[in-house]
Motif scaffolding. Structure first.
Motif, PDB file in Angstrom:
ATOM      1  N   THR A 172       1.050   4.044  -2.953  1.00 17.43           N
ATOM      2  CA  THR A 172       0.774   5.458  -2.676  1.00 17.43           C
ATOM      3  C   THR A 172       1.892   6.348  -3.202  1.00 17.43           C
ATOM      4  O   THR A 172       1.645   7.436  -3.726  1.00 17.43           O
ATOM      5  CB  THR A 172       0.579   5.684  -1.174  1.00 17.43           C
ATOM      6  OG1 THR A 172      -0.521   4.902  -0.725  1.00 17.43           O
ATOM      7  CG2 THR A 172       0.338   7.149  -0.845  1.00 17.43           C
ATOM      8  N   ASP A 204       0.832  -1.208   0.000  1.00 18.55           N
ATOM      9  CA  ASP A 204       0.000   0.000   0.000  1.00 18.55           C
ATOM     10  C   ASP A 204       0.865   1.256   0.000  1.00 18.55           C
ATOM     11  O   ASP A 204       0.598   2.211  -0.731  1.00 18.55           O
ATOM     12  CB  ASP A 204      -0.929   0.026   1.220  1.00 18.55           C
ATOM     13  CG  ASP A 204      -2.094  -0.938   1.118  1.00 18.55           C
ATOM     14  OD1 ASP A 204      -2.350  -1.472   0.017  1.00 18.55           O
ATOM     15  OD2 ASP A 204      -2.743  -1.174   2.159  1.00 18.55           O
ATOM     16  N   ASP A 205       1.913   1.259   0.816  1.00 16.23           N
ATOM     17  CA  ASP A 205       2.796   2.424   0.908  1.00 16.23           C
ATOM     18  C   ASP A 205       3.486   2.695  -0.430  1.00 16.23           C
ATOM     19  O   ASP A 205       3.504   3.834  -0.899  1.00 16.23           O
ATOM     20  CB  ASP A 205       3.837   2.195   2.007  1.00 16.23           C
ATOM     21  CG  ASP A 205       4.788   3.374   2.139  1.00 16.23           C
ATOM     22  OD1 ASP A 205       4.312   4.517   2.296  1.00 16.23           O
ATOM     23  OD2 ASP A 205       6.010   3.156   2.081  1.00 16.23           O
TER      24      ASP A 205
END
Length: 86
Positions: free
Chosen positions: A79, A75-76
């Motif tokens: 992003t 997810d990081d």
């Protein structure tokens, strides 16, 4: 979901510094050993569950423990634009 590196992003062996980095247009990420173990499995073919299963087998650890860490990392990086989750 099957993560893959975004266009122009790749793992790169920095031989001068003796480490592997994530190279992206106009930026670079230096993953720690755990992140690197995950990123080495990102090939655009394995889905997140397959990555978790491979790591669980490699490190003899419960999948439910590994799954949260893998999701957070993916997810990081998604992003930040380094990964695409398709």
């Amino acid at each position: 979901m099957t993560p893959r590196f975004a266009p122009g992003v790749r793992l790169h062996e920095d031989k001068a510094r003796g480490r592997t980095v994530v190279m992206a247009p106009e930026r670079m990420f230096v993953p720690d050993e755990i992140a690197l173990a995950v990123l080495r499995l990102v090939d655009g073919k394995r889905d997140e569950a397959a990555i978790v299963a491979a790591l669980a087998a490699q490190y003899d650890a419960p999948e439910e423990v590994i799954a949260g860490d893998v999701k957070a990392l993916l997810d990081d990086l998604a992003t930040r634009g380094a990964l695409i989750r398709g």
